[in-house]
Design a protein around this motif. Structure first.
Motif, PDB file in Angstrom:
ATOM      1  N   ASN A  58       0.829  -1.205   0.000  1.00  0.00           N
ATOM      2  CA  ASN A  58       0.000   0.000   0.000  1.00  0.00           C
ATOM      3  C   ASN A  58       0.864   1.256   0.000  1.00  0.00           C
ATOM      4  OD1 ASN A  58      -1.856   2.103   1.738  1.00  0.00           O
ATOM      5  ND2 ASN A  58      -2.994   0.839   0.268  1.00  0.00           N
ATOM      6  N   GLU A  59       1.983   1.221   0.704  1.00  0.00           N
ATOM      7  CA  GLU A  59       2.906   2.358   0.705  1.00  0.00           C
ATOM      8  C   GLU A  59       3.541   2.566  -0.667  1.00  0.00           C
ATOM      9  OE1 GLU A  59       5.619   1.516   3.876  1.00  0.00           O
ATOM     10  OE2 GLU A  59       4.159   2.058   5.425  1.00  0.00           O
ATOM     11  N   ASN A  60       3.606   1.500  -1.471  1.00  0.00           N
ATOM     12  CA  ASN A  60       4.131   1.580  -2.839  1.00  0.00           C
ATOM     13  C   ASN A  60       3.026   1.865  -3.855  1.00  0.00           C
ATOM     14  OD1 ASN A  60       7.035   1.091  -2.799  1.00  0.00           O
ATOM     15  ND2 ASN A  60       6.479  -0.865  -1.864  1.00  0.00           N
ATOM     16  N   SER A  61       1.924   2.427  -3.386  1.00  0.00           N
ATOM     17  CA  SER A  61       0.799   2.842  -4.237  1.00  0.00           C
ATOM     18  C   SER A  61       0.080   1.691  -4.912  1.00  0.00           C
ATOM     19  CB  SER A  61       1.268   3.853  -5.288  1.00  0.00           C
ATOM     20  OG  SER A  61       1.794   4.986  -4.655  1.00  0.00           O
ATOM     21  N   ILE A  62       0.109   0.515  -4.319  1.00  0.00           N
ATOM     22  CA  ILE A  62      -0.694  -0.602  -4.808  1.00  0.00           C
ATOM     23  C   ILE A  62      -2.020  -0.521  -4.061  1.00  0.00           C
ATOM     24  CG2 ILE A  62      -0.805  -3.091  -5.154  1.00  0.00           C
ATOM     25  CD1 ILE A  62       1.680  -1.888  -6.427  1.00  0.00           C
ATOM     26  N   ASN A  63      -3.125  -0.469  -4.790  1.00  0.00           N
ATOM     27  CA  ASN A  63      -4.407  -0.304  -4.108  1.00  0.00           C
ATOM     28  C   ASN A  63      -4.885  -1.631  -3.505  1.00  0.00           C
ATOM     29  OD1 ASN A  63      -6.180  -1.736  -5.960  1.00  0.00           O
ATOM     30  ND2 ASN A  63      -5.895  -0.030  -7.366  1.00  0.00           N
ATOM     31  N   SER A 111      -5.138  -3.244 -12.499  1.00  0.00           N
ATOM     32  CA  SER A 111      -3.837  -2.825 -12.000  1.00  0.00           C
ATOM     33  C   SER A 111      -3.362  -1.536 -12.661  1.00  0.00           C
ATOM     34  CB  SER A 111      -2.822  -3.929 -12.263  1.00  0.00           C
ATOM     35  OG  SER A 111      -1.562  -3.530 -11.811  1.00  0.00           O
ATOM     36  N   ASN A 112      -2.668  -0.753 -11.880  1.00  0.00           N
ATOM     37  CA  ASN A 112      -1.984   0.419 -12.422  1.00  0.00           C
ATOM     38  C   ASN A 112      -0.476   0.257 -12.265  1.00  0.00           C
ATOM     39  OD1 ASN A 112      -1.750   0.670  -9.712  1.00  0.00           O
ATOM     40  ND2 ASN A 112      -2.621   2.717  -9.552  1.00  0.00           N
ATOM     41  N   ASN A 117       8.325  -1.199 -12.472  1.00  0.00           N
ATOM     42  CA  ASN A 117       8.336  -0.917 -11.041  1.00  0.00           C
ATOM     43  C   ASN A 117       8.729  -2.132 -10.205  1.00  0.00           C
ATOM     44  OD1 ASN A 117       7.558   1.663 -11.517  1.00  0.00           O
ATOM     45  ND2 ASN A 117       5.396   1.326 -11.006  1.00  0.00           N
TER      46      ASN A 117
END
Length: 119
Positions: A58-63, A111-112, A117
């Protein structure tokens, strides 16, 4: 912590969850007390790894939806491995493979994450 390490933590967590949830199916003579004695330590270890991995993802912008979908893929793989190697049930690989592919397609579509990454 790298993105790969975060995924690894989630994967390790799913290993312990699958063992806690399904290992007792391979035991011939087991009681509820024995199942708890096996499952509770495994669930505590699973919680440590999953919680840390989910937080880092989540801190790595994974929702959260993407985290859930990748966790489902890991659960699927680990449950299949346990079923095949420990419980020794026959598996219909065609249906199992299609199920995994559909989960992976759902992950891809929602996914975004860009492949670069992951390094």
């Amino acid at each position: 912590m790298s993105l790969f390490t975060s995924y690894l933590y989630v994967y390790i967590g799913t290993i312990f969850y699958v063992m806690a949830s399904y290992y007792h199916l391979s035991l011939k003579d087991w009681s509820l007390k024995k199942a708890y004695m096996i499952a509770l330590p495994l669930v505590c270890i699973e919680y440590f790894f999953s919680l840390r991995g989910n937080r880092r993802l989540n801190e790595n912008s994974i929702n959260p939806i993407n985290i859930l979908l990748i966790t489902m893929c890991f659960y699927f793989i680990n449950t299949w491995l346990l079923n095949y190697y420990v419980i020794k049930n026959k598996v219909n690989m065609g249906k199992e493979f299609i199920s995994l592919v559909l989960i992976m397609i759902a992950f891809y579509l929602s996914s975004n994450i860009k492949i670069k990454n992951l390094n």
